[in-house]
Design an enzyme around this catalytic site. Sequence first.
Site, PDB file in Angstrom:
ATOM      1  CE  LYS A  77      56.785  10.503  23.928  1.00 32.83           C
ATOM      2  NZ  LYS A  77      57.332  11.875  23.978  1.00 32.83           N
ATOM      3  NE  ARG A 113      62.340   5.976  27.778  1.00 37.27           N
ATOM      4  CZ  ARG A 113      62.386   6.687  28.908  1.00 37.27           C
ATOM      5  NH1 ARG A 113      63.482   6.646  29.654  1.00 37.27           N
ATOM      6  NH2 ARG A 113      61.364   7.425  29.263  1.00 37.27           N
ATOM      7  NE  ARG A 115      56.709  19.723  29.580  1.00 34.11           N
ATOM      8  CZ  ARG A 115      57.194  18.501  29.386  1.00 34.11           C
ATOM      9  NH1 ARG A 115      56.525  17.642  28.637  1.00 34.11           N
ATOM     10  NH2 ARG A 115      58.319  18.128  29.939  1.00 34.11           N
ATOM     11  NE  ARG A 162      55.461  18.106  33.536  1.00 34.38           N
ATOM     12  CZ  ARG A 162      55.072  17.274  32.588  1.00 34.38           C
ATOM     13  NH1 ARG A 162      55.958  16.525  31.957  1.00 34.38           N
ATOM     14  NH2 ARG A 162      53.808  17.187  32.244  1.00 34.38           N
ATOM     15  NE  ARG A 215      63.886  15.160  30.011  1.00 34.51           N
ATOM     16  CZ  ARG A 215      62.712  15.640  30.417  1.00 34.51           C
ATOM     17  NH1 ARG A 215      62.637  16.859  30.917  1.00 34.51           N
ATOM     18  NH2 ARG A 215      61.622  14.908  30.308  1.00 34.51           N
TER      19      ARG A 215
END
Length: 214
Positions: free
Chosen positions: A14, A89, A123, A156, A167
């Site tokens: 995104k 959202r 990541r 992270r 999530r």
Amino acid sequence: MRKYVIVGPLGSGKGTQSGLLARDLDLVHISVGDIFRWHVKNHTKLGAQVRRIMAAGELVGDDLVAGVVRDRLDQHDWNYGFVVDGFPRNRRQTEFFLESYDIDGVIHLDLPDGEVRRRVLARRYCSGCGMDYNLIADRPTEEGRCDVCGHELVAREDDTEEALAERLRVYHEKTDPVLELFGRKEYVVTVDARPSADEVQRALRERLRLPMPR
């Protein structure tokens, strides 16, 4: 003036796709994630709140997200338009958005859950300068060390199997109704997010009938 919303799961690109659109079309890129990361990095009160939420593997509350986006849009610095990622959202936020802004299109970056997991768990970011890496497509020259400052690369706090599963569950639960509501207005274009960033950008511009990248 052009106004777009970009929707997709973690790791779907995104931010990259929004940035490419914003750069070429003189749009303002409004990223909920970037706003929250700025607050975390600068140790603000909001940043501390967001850090606790992320560490628990949860999504930031809808009301908090809505307030941040509303404050950002109220700055009215988007002379040629904007592209928003990370919002709306839920159904209530979507209805507010449709009532408040004349949206030109909603870009849905479609990415299978398996590919989301592969990308997100790869990541890393630099513990020193904050530079982002992905061990699939953007590996550092020295394993585990930042090419810019040499500090250790770390994951992270919320990039774990357990947090990611939760999530993804919440993403599908909340995003499907958002896309359905936008779809009633014939705003939604769905693009396969698995190819390269350049290919995805060309595909979404073709669907939106926008000039191809310069």
